[in-house]
Design an enzyme around this catalytic site. Structure first.
Site, PDB file in Angstrom:
ATOM      1  N   SER A 150       4.407 -18.750  27.716  1.00 10.98           N
ATOM      2  CA  SER A 150       4.781 -18.606  26.299  1.00 10.98           C
ATOM      3  C   SER A 150       6.267 -18.306  26.261  1.00 10.98           C
ATOM      4  O   SER A 150       6.826 -17.801  27.255  1.00 10.98           O
ATOM      5  CB  SER A 150       4.008 -17.434  25.670  1.00 10.98           C
ATOM      6  OG  SER A 150       4.567 -17.084  24.419  1.00 10.98           O
ATOM      7  N   TYR A 163       1.620  -8.155  24.993  1.00  9.32           N
ATOM      8  CA  TYR A 163       1.427  -9.589  25.231  1.00  9.32           C
ATOM      9  C   TYR A 163       2.660 -10.157  25.935  1.00  9.32           C
ATOM     10  O   TYR A 163       2.545 -10.878  26.937  1.00  9.32           O
ATOM     11  CB  TYR A 163       1.188 -10.303  23.900  1.00  9.32           C
ATOM     12  CG  TYR A 163       1.069 -11.805  24.022  1.00  9.32           C
ATOM     13  CD1 TYR A 163      -0.076 -12.397  24.557  1.00  9.32           C
ATOM     14  CD2 TYR A 163       2.114 -12.650  23.618  1.00  9.32           C
ATOM     15  CE1 TYR A 163      -0.183 -13.779  24.668  1.00  9.32           C
ATOM     16  CE2 TYR A 163       2.013 -14.025  23.732  1.00  9.32           C
ATOM     17  CZ  TYR A 163       0.865 -14.584  24.257  1.00  9.32           C
ATOM     18  OH  TYR A 163       0.768 -15.958  24.380  1.00  9.32           O
TER      19      TYR A 163
HETATM   20  N1  LIG Z   1      -1.290 -19.925  20.128  1.00  4.51           N
HETATM   21  C1  LIG Z   1      -0.034 -19.544  20.420  1.00  4.51           C
HETATM   22  O1  LIG Z   1       0.789 -19.265  19.530  1.00  4.51           O
HETATM   23  C2  LIG Z   1       0.408 -19.509  21.865  1.00  4.51           C
HETATM   24  C3  LIG Z   1       1.784 -19.544  22.117  1.00  4.51           C
HETATM   25  C4  LIG Z   1       2.210 -19.506  23.429  1.00  4.51           C
HETATM   26  C5  LIG Z   1       1.303 -19.430  24.456  1.00  4.51           C
HETATM   27  N2  LIG Z   1      -0.024 -19.381  24.193  1.00  4.51           N
HETATM   28  C6  LIG Z   1      -0.950 -19.276  25.316  1.00  4.51           C
HETATM   29  O2  LIG Z   1      -1.793 -20.400  25.337  1.00  4.51           O
HETATM   30  C7  LIG Z   1      -3.045 -20.042  25.930  1.00  4.51           C
HETATM   31  C8  LIG Z   1      -4.186 -20.502  25.030  1.00  4.51           C
HETATM   32  O3  LIG Z   1      -4.103 -19.837  23.795  1.00  4.51           O
HETATM   33  P1  LIG Z   1      -4.733 -20.419  22.435  1.00  4.51           P
HETATM   34  O4  LIG Z   1      -3.725 -20.226  21.388  1.00  4.51           O
HETATM   35  O5  LIG Z   1      -5.310 -21.736  22.665  1.00  4.51           O
HETATM   36  O6  LIG Z   1      -5.862 -19.326  22.180  1.00  4.51           O
HETATM   37  P2  LIG Z   1      -7.407 -19.463  21.749  1.00  4.51           P
HETATM   38  O7  LIG Z   1      -7.558 -20.543  20.736  1.00  4.51           O
HETATM   39  O8  LIG Z   1      -7.856 -18.097  21.410  1.00  4.51           O
HETATM   40  O9  LIG Z   1      -8.106 -19.921  23.096  1.00  4.51           O
HETATM   41  C9  LIG Z   1      -8.133 -19.038  24.186  1.00  4.51           C
HETATM   42  C10 LIG Z   1      -9.059 -19.602  25.238  1.00  4.51           C
HETATM   43  O10 LIG Z   1      -9.066 -18.709  26.348  1.00  4.51           O
HETATM   44  C11 LIG Z   1     -10.422 -18.387  26.653  1.00  4.51           C
HETATM   45  N3  LIG Z   1     -10.487 -17.042  27.220  1.00  4.51           N
HETATM   46  C12 LIG Z   1     -10.041 -15.884  26.677  1.00  4.51           C
HETATM   47  N4  LIG Z   1     -10.296 -14.861  27.499  1.00  4.51           N
HETATM   48  C13 LIG Z   1     -10.929 -15.382  28.588  1.00  4.51           C
HETATM   49  C14 LIG Z   1     -11.433 -14.829  29.771  1.00  4.51           C
HETATM   50  N5  LIG Z   1     -11.381 -13.511  30.021  1.00  4.51           N
HETATM   51  N6  LIG Z   1     -12.018 -15.653  30.679  1.00  4.51           N
HETATM   52  C15 LIG Z   1     -12.103 -16.984  30.442  1.00  4.51           C
HETATM   53  N7  LIG Z   1     -11.611 -17.568  29.328  1.00  4.51           N
HETATM   54  C16 LIG Z   1     -11.034 -16.783  28.417  1.00  4.51           C
HETATM   55  C17 LIG Z   1     -11.174 -18.522  25.349  1.00  4.51           C
HETATM   56  O11 LIG Z   1     -12.528 -18.860  25.587  1.00  4.51           O
HETATM   57  P3  LIG Z   1     -13.790 -17.872  25.513  1.00  4.51           P
HETATM   58  O12 LIG Z   1     -13.540 -16.895  24.410  1.00  4.51           O
HETATM   59  O13 LIG Z   1     -14.922 -18.831  25.263  1.00  4.51           O
HETATM   60  O14 LIG Z   1     -13.881 -17.258  26.868  1.00  4.51           O
HETATM   61  C18 LIG Z   1     -10.479 -19.741  24.752  1.00  4.51           C
HETATM   62  O15 LIG Z   1     -11.024 -20.924  25.293  1.00  4.51           O
HETATM   63  C19 LIG Z   1      -3.006 -18.537  26.164  1.00  4.51           C
HETATM   64  O16 LIG Z   1      -2.647 -18.272  27.496  1.00  4.51           O
HETATM   65  C20 LIG Z   1      -1.884 -18.084  25.230  1.00  4.51           C
HETATM   66  O17 LIG Z   1      -1.271 -16.904  25.687  1.00  4.51           O
HETATM   67  C21 LIG Z   1      -0.506 -19.423  22.903  1.00  4.51           C
END
Ligand SMILES: NC(=O)c1ccc[n+]([C@@H]2O[C@H](COP(=O)([O-])OP(=O)(O)OC[C@H]3O[C@@H](n4cnc5c(N)ncnc54)[C@H](OP(=O)(O)O)[C@@H]3O)[C@@H](O)[C@H]2O)c1
Length: 301
Positions: A150, A163
């Site tokens: 990120s 975070y």
């Molecule tokens: N959205 C943003 O603004 C943003 C920006 C920069 C970086 N990111 C990064 O991108 C990645 C994905 O984020 P997202 O925005 O797509 O979030 P999201 O929609 O909440 O998806 C998160 C995913 O991670 C899984 N997960 C969470 N905890 C877990 C665990 N303990 N074990 C296995 N799976 C787990 C969840 O599945 P389950 O709940 O089914 O386990 C879900 O599939 C993250 O690393 C986040 O930090 C996001």
């Protein structure tokens, strides 16, 4: 399912390319798995919510693996199962992640610990456990690891302090792993998105801001950046480049100014719902996961 488009990848010649994507049940991970499938990859989909994974697996002809990536033993067992089916894994995407909104003074202490365990250590455990399969793929022609970091991995964003700390650790892991694996045939890529609208990271407050709202993107844009990083062998990618790369540079050269700006941003408790992380369905609850008390400013898993 869409007809796959087969393309040449630097270092990957195998006809049956296997990708393991963590956090594939939602948001960015789901979009990555869809894009990989369109490009001819077979995806092993990892997360805790089984019904979500099964629906996606049916759609893209993928495989389902239930696992809490923060649980080291569970990740070891996951790797054993994957290796039995696929002695070679050509791509690991460490994407699973959770938010921790609120500054360091208000976030629940359990949450500070949990965000490190999932966002940073989860990727370390998956990488170490799947290393034999990645090494096999490297011997056959090449393998890749993508770490979904990120912009918060480069800028100390006060309204999501814990975070940002987890993402700083993850970026340090990714960069040092890239250096350690140089010449091994396993290439490591760090992808740094800015604000992305997903269910786990709703950007309601950001979208309300006339300035920041313009720079909120959708998961498919990140998925494209991930696949491009692998196909074009890019070590580190910020998506979108503007304005987020400038934020990273500003943090390095004028940290006080960035600190003042991030403290003023609209991205703070109250401007965004704090308890929005999806609650896994009952079928995934059997996986060992800690529970957290809902304290002021904490998010829930
Ligand atoms: N959205 C943003 O603004 C943003 C920006 C920069 C970086 N990111 C990064 O991108 C990645 C994905 O984020 P997202 O925005 O797509 O979030 P999201 O929609 O909440 O998806 C998160 C995913 O991670 C899984 N997960 C969470 N905890 C877990 C665990 N303990 N074990 C296995 N799976 C787990 C969840 O599945 P389950 O709940 O089914 O386990 C879900 O599939 C993250 O690393 C986040 O930090 C996001």
């Amino acid at each position: 399912m869409l007809a796959p488009v087969r393309i040449d990848l630097p270092g990957v010649s195998d006809d049956k390319r296997i990708a393991v994507v963590t956090g594939a049940s939602a948001g960015i991970g789901e979009a990555i798995a869809r894009r990989l499938a369109e490009r001819g990859w077979r995806c092993v989909l990892v997360a805790r919510r089984e019904d979500r994974l099964r629906a996606l697996a049916d759609e893209i002809d993928g495989e389902v693996e239930l696992c809490d990536v923060a649980d080291r033993d569970a990740v070891g067992a996951l790797a054993t199962r994957v290796l039995e089916r696929h002695p070679a894994v050509h791509l690991l995407v460490n994407n699973a992640g959770i938010p921790a909104r609120g500054d360091f003074l208000i976030v629940d202490l359990d949450r500070i610990q949990r965000v490190m365990e999932v966002n940073y250590l989860g990727g370390v455990w998956c990488t170490r456990a799947l290393m034999p399969a990645l090494e096999t793929a490297a011997k056959e022609g090449g393998a890749h690891i993508v770490n979904l970091v990120s912009v918060a991995g480069t800028a100390a964003f006060a309204p999501a302090g814990a975070y940002a700390a987890s993402k700083h650790a993850q970026l340090a892991f990714s960069r040092s792993l890239a250096a350690a694996l140089r010449g091994s045939g396993i290439r490591v890529h760090s992808v740094l998105p800015g604000f992305v609208e997903t269910e786990g990271f709703p950007q309601k407050g950001v979208l309300k801001s006339p300035l920041l709202g313009k720079f909120v993107i959708q998961p498919p844009r990140v998925a494209k950046a991930v696949v491009d990083a692998v196909e074009k062998n890019k070590a580190e990618v910020t998506v979108p480049w503007f304005p987020y790369r400038l934020v990273s540079i500003a943090q390095a050269v004028m940290p006080r100014v960035v600190g003042r700006f991030s403290g003023m941003s609209d991205y703070r408790p109250g401007s965004i719902p704090m308890s929005t992380e999806p609650e896994p369905e009952d079928n995934a609850r059997s996986l060992s996961r800690p529970t957290h008390s809902a304290k002021s400013g904490s998010t829930r898993e």
